[in-house]
Structure formats: C-alpha cells, structure tokens
Design a protein around this motif. Structure first.
Motif, PDB file in Angstrom:
ATOM      1  N   GLU A 190      77.454 -24.494   7.106  1.00 45.38           N
ATOM      2  CA  GLU A 190      77.290 -25.459   8.189  1.00 45.38           C
ATOM      3  C   GLU A 190      75.863 -25.544   8.725  1.00 45.38           C
ATOM      4  O   GLU A 190      75.416 -26.604   9.164  1.00 45.38           O
ATOM      5  CB  GLU A 190      78.241 -25.069   9.340  1.00 45.38           C
ATOM      6  CG  GLU A 190      78.350 -26.135  10.407  1.00 45.38           C
ATOM      7  CD  GLU A 190      79.246 -25.683  11.554  1.00 45.38           C
ATOM      8  OE1 GLU A 190      80.465 -25.530  11.326  1.00 45.38           O
ATOM      9  OE2 GLU A 190      78.726 -25.475  12.662  1.00 45.38           O
ATOM     10  N   CYS A 191      75.160 -24.436   8.694  1.00 42.59           N
ATOM     11  CA  CYS A 191      73.817 -24.391   9.273  1.00 42.59           C
ATOM     12  C   CYS A 191      72.826 -24.836   8.200  1.00 42.59           C
ATOM     13  O   CYS A 191      72.440 -24.058   7.341  1.00 42.59           O
ATOM     14  CB  CYS A 191      73.532 -22.976   9.746  1.00 42.59           C
ATOM     15  SG  CYS A 191      71.920 -22.767  10.500  1.00 42.59           S
ATOM     16  N   LYS A 192      72.465 -26.107   8.239  1.00 42.33           N
ATOM     17  CA  LYS A 192      71.603 -26.668   7.183  1.00 42.33           C
ATOM     18  C   LYS A 192      70.160 -26.754   7.669  1.00 42.33           C
ATOM     19  O   LYS A 192      69.920 -26.994   8.855  1.00 42.33           O
ATOM     20  CB  LYS A 192      72.090 -28.076   6.808  1.00 42.33           C
ATOM     21  CG  LYS A 192      73.548 -28.134   6.384  1.00 42.33           C
ATOM     22  CD  LYS A 192      73.726 -27.610   4.974  1.00 42.33           C
ATOM     23  CE  LYS A 192      75.194 -27.693   4.570  1.00 42.33           C
ATOM     24  NZ  LYS A 192      75.514 -26.877   3.407  1.00 42.33           N
ATOM     25  N   THR A 196      69.477 -29.869   9.807  1.00 43.95           N
ATOM     26  CA  THR A 196      69.912 -29.964  11.201  1.00 43.95           C
ATOM     27  C   THR A 196      69.333 -28.841  12.053  1.00 43.95           C
ATOM     28  O   THR A 196      68.898 -29.071  13.168  1.00 43.95           O
ATOM     29  CB  THR A 196      71.446 -29.941  11.269  1.00 43.95           C
ATOM     30  OG1 THR A 196      71.911 -28.834  10.490  1.00 43.95           O
ATOM     31  CG2 THR A 196      72.031 -31.219  10.715  1.00 43.95           C
ATOM     32  N   CYS A 197      69.352 -27.633  11.517  1.00 43.46           N
ATOM     33  CA  CYS A 197      68.777 -26.525  12.270  1.00 43.46           C
ATOM     34  C   CYS A 197      67.429 -26.196  11.649  1.00 43.46           C
ATOM     35  O   CYS A 197      67.294 -25.266  10.867  1.00 43.46           O
ATOM     36  CB  CYS A 197      69.679 -25.302  12.216  1.00 43.46           C
ATOM     37  SG  CYS A 197      71.311 -25.587  12.905  1.00 43.46           S
ATOM     38  N   THR A 198      66.436 -26.983  12.021  1.00 49.62           N
ATOM     39  CA  THR A 198      65.130 -26.829  11.369  1.00 49.62           C
ATOM     40  C   THR A 198      64.390 -25.596  11.842  1.00 49.62           C
ATOM     41  O   THR A 198      63.449 -25.158  11.207  1.00 49.62           O
ATOM     42  CB  THR A 198      64.258 -28.063  11.656  1.00 49.62           C
ATOM     43  OG1 THR A 198      64.203 -28.220  13.069  1.00 49.62           O
ATOM     44  CG2 THR A 198      64.851 -29.302  11.026  1.00 49.62           C
ATOM     45  N   PRO A 208      63.708 -22.386   8.856  1.00 48.44           N
ATOM     46  CA  PRO A 208      64.951 -22.956   9.369  1.00 48.44           C
ATOM     47  C   PRO A 208      65.937 -21.830   9.692  1.00 48.44           C
ATOM     48  O   PRO A 208      65.835 -20.746   9.123  1.00 48.44           O
ATOM     49  CB  PRO A 208      65.466 -23.800   8.198  1.00 48.44           C
ATOM     50  CG  PRO A 208      64.283 -24.057   7.351  1.00 48.44           C
ATOM     51  CD  PRO A 208      63.358 -22.908   7.535  1.00 48.44           C
ATOM     52  N   ALA A 209      66.886 -22.117  10.560  1.00 45.94           N
ATOM     53  CA  ALA A 209      67.773 -21.064  11.053  1.00 45.94           C
ATOM     54  C   ALA A 209      68.485 -20.326   9.928  1.00 45.94           C
ATOM     55  O   ALA A 209      68.607 -19.099   9.963  1.00 45.94           O
ATOM     56  CB  ALA A 209      68.779 -21.668  12.027  1.00 45.94           C
ATOM     57  N   ILE A 210      68.937 -21.047   8.921  1.00 47.14           N
ATOM     58  CA  ILE A 210      69.700 -20.373   7.863  1.00 47.14           C
ATOM     59  C   ILE A 210      68.795 -19.434   7.082  1.00 47.14           C
ATOM     60  O   ILE A 210      69.191 -18.338   6.691  1.00 47.14           O
ATOM     61  CB  ILE A 210      70.418 -21.398   6.945  1.00 47.14           C
ATOM     62  CG1 ILE A 210      71.372 -20.676   5.996  1.00 47.14           C
ATOM     63  CG2 ILE A 210      69.435 -22.247   6.159  1.00 47.14           C
ATOM     64  CD1 ILE A 210      72.487 -19.926   6.659  1.00 47.14           C
ATOM     65  N   SER A 268      73.006 -15.219  18.550  1.00 46.28           N
ATOM     66  CA  SER A 268      72.799 -16.224  19.592  1.00 46.28           C
ATOM     67  C   SER A 268      72.665 -17.614  18.992  1.00 46.28           C
ATOM     68  O   SER A 268      73.158 -18.592  19.559  1.00 46.28           O
ATOM     69  CB  SER A 268      71.603 -15.868  20.478  1.00 46.28           C
ATOM     70  OG  SER A 268      70.475 -15.596  19.683  1.00 46.28           O
ATOM     71  N   HIS A 269      72.043 -17.717  17.813  1.00 44.53           N
ATOM     72  CA  HIS A 269      71.990 -19.045  17.178  1.00 44.53           C
ATOM     73  C   HIS A 269      73.407 -19.529  16.870  1.00 44.53           C
ATOM     74  O   HIS A 269      73.757 -20.673  17.158  1.00 44.53           O
ATOM     75  CB  HIS A 269      71.164 -19.018  15.899  1.00 44.53           C
ATOM     76  CG  HIS A 269      71.159 -20.330  15.180  1.00 44.53           C
ATOM     77  ND1 HIS A 269      70.386 -21.399  15.582  1.00 44.53           N
ATOM     78  CD2 HIS A 269      71.866 -20.779  14.109  1.00 44.53           C
ATOM     79  CE1 HIS A 269      70.608 -22.433  14.787  1.00 44.53           C
ATOM     80  NE2 HIS A 269      71.502 -22.080  13.893  1.00 44.53           N
ATOM     81  N   ALA A 270      74.202 -18.660  16.295  1.00 44.75           N
ATOM     82  CA  ALA A 270      75.567 -19.059  15.970  1.00 44.75           C
ATOM     83  C   ALA A 270      76.321 -19.451  17.234  1.00 44.75           C
ATOM     84  O   ALA A 270      77.043 -20.455  17.265  1.00 44.75           O
ATOM     85  CB  ALA A 270      76.292 -17.911  15.249  1.00 44.75           C
ATOM     86  N   PHE A 327      75.184 -20.642  20.155  1.00 43.45           N
ATOM     87  CA  PHE A 327      74.765 -21.879  20.799  1.00 43.45           C
ATOM     88  C   PHE A 327      74.815 -23.102  19.893  1.00 43.45           C
ATOM     89  O   PHE A 327      74.840 -24.221  20.366  1.00 43.45           O
ATOM     90  CB  PHE A 327      73.354 -21.721  21.380  1.00 43.45           C
ATOM     91  CG  PHE A 327      73.316 -20.840  22.593  1.00 43.45           C
ATOM     92  CD1 PHE A 327      73.848 -21.301  23.804  1.00 43.45           C
ATOM     93  CD2 PHE A 327      72.798 -19.571  22.533  1.00 43.45           C
ATOM     94  CE1 PHE A 327      73.828 -20.490  24.935  1.00 43.45           C
ATOM     95  CE2 PHE A 327      72.784 -18.750  23.667  1.00 43.45           C
ATOM     96  CZ  PHE A 327      73.304 -19.212  24.857  1.00 43.45           C
ATOM     97  N   HIS A 328      74.806 -22.900  18.605  1.00 44.59           N
ATOM     98  CA  HIS A 328      74.745 -24.063  17.708  1.00 44.59           C
ATOM     99  C   HIS A 328      75.943 -24.200  16.782  1.00 44.59           C
ATOM    100  O   HIS A 328      76.163 -25.253  16.211  1.00 44.59           O
ATOM    101  CB  HIS A 328      73.461 -24.017  16.878  1.00 44.59           C
ATOM    102  CG  HIS A 328      72.214 -24.076  17.711  1.00 44.59           C
ATOM    103  ND1 HIS A 328      71.582 -25.254  17.986  1.00 44.59           N
ATOM    104  CD2 HIS A 328      71.516 -23.099  18.349  1.00 44.59           C
ATOM    105  CE1 HIS A 328      70.516 -25.002  18.747  1.00 44.59           C
ATOM    106  NE2 HIS A 328      70.471 -23.710  18.988  1.00 44.59           N
ATOM    107  N   HIS A 329      76.675 -23.124  16.561  1.00 42.03           N
ATOM    108  CA  HIS A 329      77.838 -23.194  15.655  1.00 42.03           C
ATOM    109  C   HIS A 329      78.984 -22.438  16.305  1.00 42.03           C
ATOM    110  O   HIS A 329      79.459 -21.420  15.788  1.00 42.03           O
ATOM    111  CB  HIS A 329      77.483 -22.594  14.289  1.00 42.03           C
ATOM    112  CG  HIS A 329      76.208 -23.152  13.708  1.00 42.03           C
ATOM    113  ND1 HIS A 329      76.173 -24.353  13.055  1.00 42.03           N
ATOM    114  CD2 HIS A 329      74.942 -22.677  13.715  1.00 42.03           C
ATOM    115  CE1 HIS A 329      74.916 -24.594  12.665  1.00 42.03           C
ATOM    116  NE2 HIS A 329      74.154 -23.600  13.061  1.00 42.03           N
ATOM    117  N   ARG A 330      79.396 -22.956  17.438  1.00 40.99           N
ATOM    118  CA  ARG A 330      80.316 -22.197  18.286  1.00 40.99           C
ATOM    119  C   ARG A 330      81.646 -21.916  17.598  1.00 40.99           C
ATOM    120  O   ARG A 330      82.204 -20.826  17.721  1.00 40.99           O
ATOM    121  CB  ARG A 330      80.540 -22.968  19.585  1.00 40.99           C
ATOM    122  CG  ARG A 330      81.314 -22.220  20.636  1.00 40.99           C
ATOM    123  CD  ARG A 330      80.577 -20.931  21.045  1.00 40.99           C
ATOM    124  NE  ARG A 330      81.390 -20.143  21.941  1.00 40.99           N
ATOM    125  CZ  ARG A 330      81.408 -20.323  23.269  1.00 40.99           C
ATOM    126  NH1 ARG A 330      80.635 -21.237  23.817  1.00 40.99           N
ATOM    127  NH2 ARG A 330      82.184 -19.583  24.027  1.00 40.99           N
TER     128      ARG A 330
HETATM  129 ZN   LIG Z   1      72.213 -23.512  12.584  1.00 40.46          ZN
END
Ligand SMILES: [Zn+2]
Ligand SMILES: [Zn+2]
Lengths: 677, 224
Positions: free
Chosen positions: B89-91, B94-96, B118-120, B166-168, B170-173
């Motif tokens: 999901e974390c691409k 989108t999550c630059t 990027p986040a991933i 924390s990324h997960a 706030f962004h991939h609840r």
């Molecule tokens: Zn992400």
C-alpha cells in the motif's frame, strides 16, 4: 533404541528369545540342541546379522570420527607451533622497533649522536633468543626491520622523516626540518596514507593486539604505547588498526602497511563520525568492509572439528568470546596448515579436498531454515524463520579484502511471507529466479536482483513473482527441475507446478491408501526421481511413495522404520537417499524399492542432505551441530565440520552444494549460514 | 526416540503450521544455549503477545545490555511483518517522503549521505540496516555479553524503527491497526523504550493505543 543395545551380551538376548540360556554362538549355529526350531534359529541369525551390520556402521562412524579428531589435533599442534613462531617473530620485531625508537629519542633529547650505531638492547628487555654477540644481533634486527620497511615501500627517508616529526614535537629543531621540504612533503603524504609512522603504527597495532589478547587470557606485553604516544592519538588510530589487523591475516604483519590505501583512511571508517542522529546507519554501509576487522572471525569454525573443539573447550556462553579474542591469530594457524587435515579423509587418494569455513552470513534474526546456491554465480539465497529470504553475493566483499574469513552483507532482503520461510529451490540457470515455501502455506516465485544490486536501492515490486496458494498448510519442501516445481506440504499432499503458467498447478499427488475419515500424514519432503518422470515423497508416518508424474498414481510404497526429514535423488544412479530422524541415512534402490544401505550417520536426527552434482559425495547436516561429508562409493565419512550452535533442540537445518563451483554451505537454527570452500 | 520422556523442542519437517513451536515452555534457568535470551523472549511472546509486562520482565541476574539487544532483534524481526503489509500500500508515488505528522521529514541514514527516501524505502532500508548492525560481528560479536559502547548504538536504531510505526499509524491506519491487533508490537515497543528510557518521551508521538493504562506515562515516571 536398538542401537544402544548393541553392546549387550549376545547370550542374554538369545536366552530370552529362544527360551534357553546359551552363551556360545557356535552352539546355536550348529543347532545340535533339540529345543531349537529352524525358524527360530534363522530369525536369530538374521537378527544377529542385522545387529552386526549396525555395529559395523557405527564402528565406521566412530573410526571416521577418530580420524577426523587425529587430523584436527595434528593440525592444531602444527598451528600452535606456527602461532608460537609468529608471536616470537613479532616480539622480536617490536623489540627492535622499540630500541630503534629509543635510540632516536635519546639522540634527539640529548642532542648527542650517541650510540647510533651501537645501541645495546636495554637490560630490562633481553632479546628473546639471547646470543653472545648482541651487537651483531641488533644489526641483524635493524636489517630485518629495514627489509620489512622496504617491502612496504618506506625506506630510510621515512625513518628520518619520523625523527623530524619527533623533533618538531619536542620543539627542538625547527631549523633542520625546514632544510628539506621534500621531507615535509613526504611526511604529509605519509600521514595521509598511514595516519602515522610505520614504527608507531606497529607499536600501536601491537598494543591493540595485546589488548585483545589479554581479554582472552593471553598476555603479550601491552605496555608499548607508553613510548611517547599520546593516548588520544592512539585511540584515534585504533579504527585504522582494526582493519590493519584484518589485512594481515594471510601475510606478514608489516607487509600490509602498504595496504593503507587512501580509501581506508580513518575518517572513512565512519565509526567515530558523529553526525547527531544519523551516525549509526551511516556506518552500516561500511560494515561489510569493517565488520570482519573487529578481531576477525569470531565464532567462525575455520576447519573441520576446530569449531567444535573450541566450543567444547570454551563451554557454554563463553564460546563466543574465546575465538574472538584470538581473532586473526587463530586464523593464522589455520591458514598456514590446510594440508594437515587431509588425513581426515578415510579415502585420501580419491578426495584430497578439505573444506574450510570461509564466509559467515549473518543478517537473519532467527534460524535459517533453508539455503540454495545460485546455479552459476558465487551467490546464494537463504530462507529464515524471520519471514525473510536474503540474497548474498560471495564475491561482493571479497575484492575489498584478502583475509581468510569473511562476513558478507546481504545483497537483498525478500519480504512477502507472513510466517517463517521453510524451504527454497533455485530455478534454472539464466532464469534468475528462485522459489520459497513457507509456514503460511504459500509458495512464492522471486525474480533475483542482479548481483550488482545495492541493498539500499529503491524497492522494486517486480522482484515478487507469482504466488501459489493451493496448499492448505505449511510447505516444507521444494524441488525444481526444468521449470517444474515439486512441493510437499503438511496438508498431506505433494504438488507439481509450472510456476509461471496461467494455471500453475499441474497435478496433486495424494496417497490413495488413505481414505476419507483419516487425515493424510503430512508430506515432509519430495524430490524428482527417475529422470524427472517420477516423484519420491516421504511422509511424517515413515511412508515413502513413488509417484508416476504422468498418471499421478503411486507405483511404489516403502515403509521406513523412522520418518525421513529429507529425500534426494542421486543425479545419475537410480538411487534415493533419505535422512532420518533416527540418525540414519538410508539408500534406496529405485528399481526394487529395497534399502540398499543404511548407516548411522550422526549423533542426532539428520536434517539436511545434499548430493554433489557428480553424485560422488553426500553432505549431511544434523541437530548434533555437525556437517558431515561422505564418500558415496565407500559410504565413509571424509570430513566432519562442527558448524552451528543450538537454539532449543535444533541446530543445523539445511546443507547445500554449489552446482558448479567449489562451495558448500550450512544453515543453522542460530540464525547463521556458513559457506565453506 | 531413545528417550521418549525427554521433550525435544524442535520443529520436525512436516509439522503443521498450528504445531509450529508448540512445545512446553522451558524454564529460563534450564536454557543452556547461547541463544537462551532469544529463546526465552520468543517463548514468552508466544504464550501471550499482549502480556507486555511478562514479556519485558527481565529474568534475575540477566545482563541488561543483552536483554535490550535481544528484544530489539525481536522487534526488528517482527517489524518485517509490518513492512510486508506496507509494501502493498505504501507506494513511492503517494508516500514520497518518510513522514509521520507533517512536522518532520526523516532522512534515510542507510546511504553514504542521508537521503530523502520514499517511506517504503526508508522502512526497508532501516530494517535492512538494523539487521546488519545488530548482526555485526564488530559491534555485537557475542550474544551473551555486549560492550557498553555497542549497547549505546541501540538507541538510534530504536528511534528510526519508531518512525516506521508512526508512518504506518498516520498514513496507513488500517494496516497499522490490523497488525497491532495481531502482534501488539507497537505497544510492546513503546513499553520497551520507555521502560529502559531509550527514547525520550517527546519523540513518542503516537497517541496511547486503545489502552486503559497510559503506558508511556506510568512507566516513564516510575522508571524515572
Ligand atoms: Zn506510506
Ligand atoms: Zn534509503
């Protein structure tokens, strides 16, 4: 359990069997006694024969063990001698270096040219090998040092430069140093290259070694750094020496000062680089380079039973510490003496190669369940209970250093399984793919990144290939042949796949003898047999079935005494080899289904099995922590390697041969994989 | 086989998934392996992953450095599970950047010069880097005793690992919640870093997780 009763006296058992107490075997065989029935006697003889066979194979194992032990001890002795010689040589060398420094120091301090040619060794430091003519010896030593330094590329000039530096430090002679700008340049250049003068480097390096050794209980004069060196300076240069220590494993220690290439300079070591938050992970990049340096091979088991010996001697928790402290020195002994272990071969003529541990693959957080070599490259994939697979390029770090035991950093971490990964199979050459099966019941196809990939590249989802989800329980075994994949699962089935086809499942192999109400026994392992026309599948209940892959029907059923953990088909002969929970390795004739040979191969359950590509040697691994190499012709053990530690009651979980290159590898519950060359 | 009475704690090939590692607990005092602490931690987690207190109750006479080190290994290992879920999901499109709240952008320290991954990638690189560091023969040559200087390195790993949580969060609840429900990993991690004062409380930006006891507060104070 029968094995343990072998030593019982024959008479006792016969008595209980036939009801008469007979102590002499000949008596029974001649069967004069009326109480004996022919079937009873036959049974007894049969029984006896089986026991003797068993005993024989045990003796063979014992013999191989003792031979390995002898080889180990011989090697160890020779190694110790080398170590001793090496240490004596170092001590001498350092003494000479020290004396020379003192002479210069003295000269500078008192401004007298005194004794330059005839400095006597100070009385408190007698030469290690006292000779009548001390002067001659000192000269000889100076000669030796000079020779070393010349080999390094630094001649007398440098020594003079050094003395200039000392003068500067002492504030004695600004005039002299200004005289020759050349020297200055050299000096700077040299500082760039080395961080310090060769002599000081030597001394400090030695001091570092001394510290390490004292930790291990061996004390070798650690007081050298009092010789006019500031503590901070010493500390700052330690990083440098760590890699120096590494460099010197296979050569004379001074020789490698010339390995002080600029890119190895201390700032790049990174360990002292303190960049607020980001320092640690920055270091990671450099780890591959510097890791092996910190005292070197740690818990590596360089040769044969060496590791076992050390571990046993050190005992329990301390096992890590001891070999580490020895580090490079331990390495020296071994690398000097490879041929000593040849005796280990029961069959010297046919197989002289002895495998030595070379690479330790540490990066998994939990037991490594499986490993498989790349079909052509010096690379391998490991699969772990930490849910990941990792790709390792054995050549990636080799160029960076020349030491004997190396840690390798993984090239890539494959993440997709949601449970421990249990098995692994490599695809065809040039397909650059591998397959993994997990406790999550899935089989995953992976596209291997190129061996040049960087572990910190952006994530590429294309690494993940198709996922095969038909199994309903853990997948424990995978075998691949010509694009077809054979899997065995705890759901009781084995399946044949064309992994990349639109409908990948080709067929499901089930034991028809088991009908509805009974759950089928879990399938443990499977391999292609009979030139890929058949599949051999072993089950948890000890059954072995051979399936025709055309009809998917089983055509041969074999019942084993003990469940097998692995099954492998011989690459050229109609022969199957199975590894069993009861410590046996069994050989099966594919035509008749009969057991062609059985041997007690280990002291605990046999867990890993691999055949070399030519079918001449067999590699086995066991929870007894050892890897054994067998000559398939004579069925004798040619080498034993103690390779892994236990986690709970598990130790070695898999072994493998490289299909083309001279590598073997073992995977352990301790989270490590080791590669031997 | 020879001794049917003795328990063999091993996963025989062919074991069903539900039987994996399902053996009777072994008392810590009886574990004589160099991996005893890992064995003990995993055994306690298996018994009840929600029982944070039990999981983080250090056996007596245990070296605290090793205890923290082995727990961090276990965290990083289990975090692979979160990374697997995030991969779907974390691409990078989108999550630059690696962010939690919009307050900070975290630079990925796995590169020669820290980089805005990027986040991933940040997640993967951080876990890969942690695996290398925690398995480094240089800093952690032994699993029974650890140098004080190496123990000090655990802190920065913890800070980075926390950013993954924390990324997960706030962004991939949805992913975070599903993972947390199964593993209680973030709660355990928070409990861990507060109990041993590894991360300062200001950095712990996640709200207390659906819990009656405010972990960070109580523990932090009692320890401080
Ligand atoms: Zn992400
Ligand atoms: Zn990155």
């Amino acid at each position: 359990m029968d094995d343990s009763s072998v030593s019982h006296h024959n008479g006792g058992q016969v008595g209980s069997q036939i009801g008469v107490s007979v102590n002499n075997k000949q008596n029974e065989e001649s069967s004069q006694s009326v109480q004996y029935s022919i079937p009873g006697i036959l049974h007894f003889i049969q029984h006896e024969w089986a026991r003797f066979e068993l005993e024989r194979s045990q003796w063979e194992v014992d013999r191989a063990e003792f031979e390995a032990r002898i080889a180990f001890l011989q090697g160890q002795r020779k190694g110790q001698e080398n170590l001793k010689n090496d240490l004596v040589r170092r001590i001498k060398m350092l003494e000479y270096a020290l004396k020379q420094e003192r002479a210069k120091f003295h000269k500078l301090k008192y401004g007298v040219e005194l004794q330059q040619g005839d400095v006597r060794p100070p009385p408190e430091e007698p030469p290690t090998e006292p000779e009548p003519a001390e002067k001659a010896q000192w000269k000889q030593g100076r000669q030796l040092i000079k020779q070393y330094l010349q080999e390094i590329g630094y001649t007398d000039t440098i020594l003079d430069v050094r003395s200039n530096r000392v003068r500067t430090l002492l504030g004695l002679n600004n005039e002299e140093q200004a005289e020759d700008p050349n020297y200055r340049n050299n000096d700077n250049k040299f500082r760039e290259r080395c961080g310090d003068s060769p002599i000081n480097s030597l001394i400090r390096k030695y001091d570092y070694g001394g510290k390490e050794q004292r930790k291990g209980g061996v004390s070798t004069g650690g007081g050298y750094n009092e010789e006019g060196l500031s503590v901070q300076e010493t500390a700052a240069v330690f990083a440098n020496f760590e890699f120096l220590a590494n460099q010197e494993m296979d050569m004379d220690e001074i020789d490698d000062l010339d390995a002080n290439k600029p890119h190895h300079a201390p700032p790049k070591q990174g360990e002292e680089v303190d960049n607020e938050a980001e320092e640690v992970l920055n270091v990671l990049n450099l780890l591959a380079e510097s890791e092996a340096d910190g005292g070197g091979q740690g818990d590596e088991c360089p040769v044969g039973v060496v590791g076992g010996g050390v571990a046993a001697a050190a005992g329990g928790g301390e096992a890590d510490e001891k070999p580490l402290a020895l580090g490079e020195l331990a390495q020296l002994t071994v690398s000097n003496e490879p041929e000593a272990y040849d005796v280990a071969g029961a069959n010297k003529e046919s197989f002289r190669k002895t495998w030595n541990a070379k690479y330790t693959l540490r990066s998994h957080f939990d037991g490594v369940r499986a490993l498989a070599f790349h079909p052509t490259e010096a690379a391998l994939v490991t699969a772990s209970e930490d849910h990941t697979l990792k790709l390792w390029n054995l050549q990636r770090t080799v160029q960076a250093k020349k030491s004997a035991g190396l840690d390798v950093e993984p090239l890539y971490t494959f993440r997709a399984h949601t449970a421990p990964v249990l098995c692994l199979a490599m695809g065809l050459p040039r397909s650059e793919e591998c397959f993994s099966g997990g406790l999550d019941g899935t089989i995953r196809v992976w596209n291997l990144p190129p061996p040049t990939a960087d572990p910190y590249d952006p994530y590429d989802p294309a690494v993940q290939g198709p996922v095969l989800r038909e199994h309903t329980d853990a997948v424990w075994s995978l075998a691949c042949a010509h694009g077809r994949l054979l899997s065995a699962s705890a759901d009781g089935t084995a399946r044949l796949w064309a992994p990349r086809a639109a409908r990948p499942l080709l067929c499901t192999l089930r034991d028809d003898a088991i009908t509805a109400p009974h759950a089928p026994a879990p399938a443990v392992a499977a391999d292609f047999a009979d030139g890929e026309a058949a599949a051999a599948v072993v089950y948890r209940d000890g059954t072995m079935l051979l399936y025709d892959l055309e009809t998917t029907q089983s055509f041969l059923r074999i019942a084993c005494d003990s469940p097998a953990n692995r099954i492998r088909a011989h690459p050229t002969l109609p022969l199957l080899v199975s590894a069993h929970e009861d410590r046996h390795i069994r050989f099966w004739d594919l035509g008749s289904g009969r057991c062609a040979h059985a041997m007690v191969a280990h002291l605990d359950a046999v867990t890993g099995l691999a055949l070399d590509p030519n079918g001449l040697f067999l590699l086995s691994g066991s929870h007894d922590c050892s890897v054994r190499l067998w000559n398939l012709d004579t069925k004798t053990c040619v080498q034993e390697i103690t390779a892994h530690r236990k986690k709970f009651d598990e130790s070695i979980l898999d072994v493998a041969f490289h299909p083309l290159r001279p590598y073997i590898a073992s995977a352990g519950a301790d989270g490590l994989a080791k590669v031997f060359v | 086989m020879a001794d049917g009475t003795q328990i063999l704690r091993r996963n025989q090939p062919g074991s069903r998934a539900k039987d994996f590692c399902r053996w009777p607990d072994e008392p810590f005092e009886e574990m004589d392996s160099t991996l005893a602490v890992q064995q003990f931690i995993q055994q306690t987690i298996r018994r009840d992953p929600a029982n944070l207190e039990a999981i983080l109750k250090m056996p007596e006479a245990q070296d605290e450095g090793v205890w923290k080190y082995e727990h961090l290994r276990q965290f990083c290992m289990e975090l692979n599970g979160l990374a697997v879920r995030l991969q779907s999901e974390c691409k990078p499109e989108t999550c630059t950047q690696m962010t939690a709240t919009e307050q900070w952008i975290f630079l990925c320290a796995a590169h020669k010069t820290p980089k805005e991954c990027p986040a991933i990638d940040y997640t993967r690189h951080t876990l890969d880097g942690a695996a290398c560091l925690l398995n480094s023969n240089k800093y952690f040559p032994s699993r029974v005793s650890i140098k004080e200087s190496s123990v000090a390195k655990l802190g920065s790993v913890c800070r980075r690992v926390y950013r993954i949580f924390s990324h997960a969060y706030f962004h991939h609840r949805a992913i975070f919640d599903a993972f947390e429900k199964e593993t209680h990993l973030c709660k355990r991690f928070t409990y861990f870093v507060t109990k041993y004062s590894i991360i300062s409380k200001e950095i712990l930006i996640l709200p207390k997780l659906d819990d009656e006891t405010p972990i960070a507060q109580t523990i932090g104070e009692s320890e401080a």
